[in-house]
Design an enzyme around this catalytic site. Sequence first.
Site, PDB file in Angstrom:
ATOM      1  CE  LYS A   5       6.933   0.210   1.128  1.00 46.65           C
ATOM      2  NZ  LYS A   5       7.610  -1.024   0.645  1.00 46.65           N
ATOM      3  NE  ARG A  21       1.614  -4.996   2.084  1.00 44.87           N
ATOM      4  CZ  ARG A  21       1.412  -4.453   3.280  1.00 44.87           C
ATOM      5  NH1 ARG A  21       0.346  -4.807   3.992  1.00 44.87           N
ATOM      6  NH2 ARG A  21       2.256  -3.570   3.754  1.00 44.87           N
ATOM      7  CE  LYS A  44       5.069  -5.843   4.646  1.00 45.64           C
ATOM      8  NZ  LYS A  44       5.541  -5.859   3.244  1.00 45.64           N
ATOM      9  CD  GLU A  87      13.346   6.783   8.337  1.00 44.70           C
ATOM     10  OE1 GLU A  87      14.368   6.480   7.669  1.00 44.70           O
ATOM     11  OE2 GLU A  87      12.929   6.084   9.271  1.00 44.70           O
ATOM     12  CE  LYS A 128       4.849   1.544  -2.437  1.00 49.18           C
ATOM     13  NZ  LYS A 128       5.584   0.299  -2.715  1.00 49.18           N
ATOM     14  CB  SER A 139      -1.630  -1.272  -5.828  1.00 48.80           C
ATOM     15  OG  SER A 139      -1.489  -1.465  -4.422  1.00 48.80           O
ATOM     16  CE1 TYR A 143       1.657  -1.092 -10.278  1.00 52.28           C
ATOM     17  CE2 TYR A 143       0.759   0.496  -8.717  1.00 52.28           C
ATOM     18  CZ  TYR A 143       1.601  -0.571  -8.996  1.00 52.28           C
ATOM     19  OH  TYR A 143       2.368  -1.126  -8.004  1.00 52.28           O
TER      20      TYR A 143
END
Length: 334
Positions: free
Chosen positions: A205, A215, A231, A247, A262, A288, A327
């Site tokens: 991610k 968000r 982040k 990871e 992602k 999104s 989506y």
Amino acid sequence: MSENAFELDLPQRPRRHRRSDAMRRLVRETEVRTNDLIQPLFVIDGKGGSEEIDSMPGQQRLTIDLLADECSRLFDGGIPAVALFPKLDTSLKSALGKEALNKDTLILRAVRAVKKRCPELLVITDVALDPYTDHGHDGLLNKDGTDIENDHTVEVLMKMAVLNAQAGADFVAPSDMMDGRIGAIREALDEARLTHTSIMAYSAKFSSAYYGPFRDAVGSSKAAGTKLLNKDTYQLDPANRRMAVTETELDEAEGADVLMVKPAGPYLDIIRELRDRTELPVAAYQVSGEYAQIHAAARLGWLDLERTRDESLLSIKRAGADMILSYFAKDFVL
């Protein structure tokens, strides 16, 4: 028609494979199937209501009763899974995200309602604290508010995952990017005799600019001002391919059942890298921002919405994703 009689002496003419629709379908290498798609959905408290998400045209936040209806329609249409995300009232948010461990919190009530209405539909729940914290981060801040406390956060995520599984989630999906959380969650689930619950790990991610509309949808961007929503100390640097591999390999070793990349579209190379390295299923999240930019360009008349949507999904599948959170899933199928 040209009158030129000249012809090249070619042993291979690849255009022969493209000369008709039937031929193109016959030799097609990649297809996006209904079974490949997962629809993300947003849930709010209340009854009989919905809220439009301005930055995500066509997407809504639904109360639990309407969410259950929507999930039933999706399953009847062939979509095998949904991923649920709560938007809490700001009064329920706190620095420690305590609402995440409320045994009757919104997401747990939503999962129970969906599984009661449509028991065969697979339900995926997000395991991270950003919907629950007043600072919008995925974990617990240290004393001076400059970083996330990794191990303390993992301790909360373990409890959160167990509650989600007990409510009926088929997959818990840690999206926090804390070190060691997959192994800790697997251990917690197994100790709670929830060995049947799968872990869909947000393994690669990235700290992406494409998350803005999401968000907004869950209310984390306005929690304490966007200045606190950098982040970079826990999500992956977009420049790093090898670190993404590290990871994912750690998550696999710790017991993940599915590995996720992602965002999807800007990171097709990572999807392919992961597909070539693991035998586990690979998921990709068309986020999104990817969804919103296609809609925005289509509204301006710059792109064909349906063709661009389908091509974007196809590229993710072609890169190696076994399943796609998008989506667009509902519109693609129904």
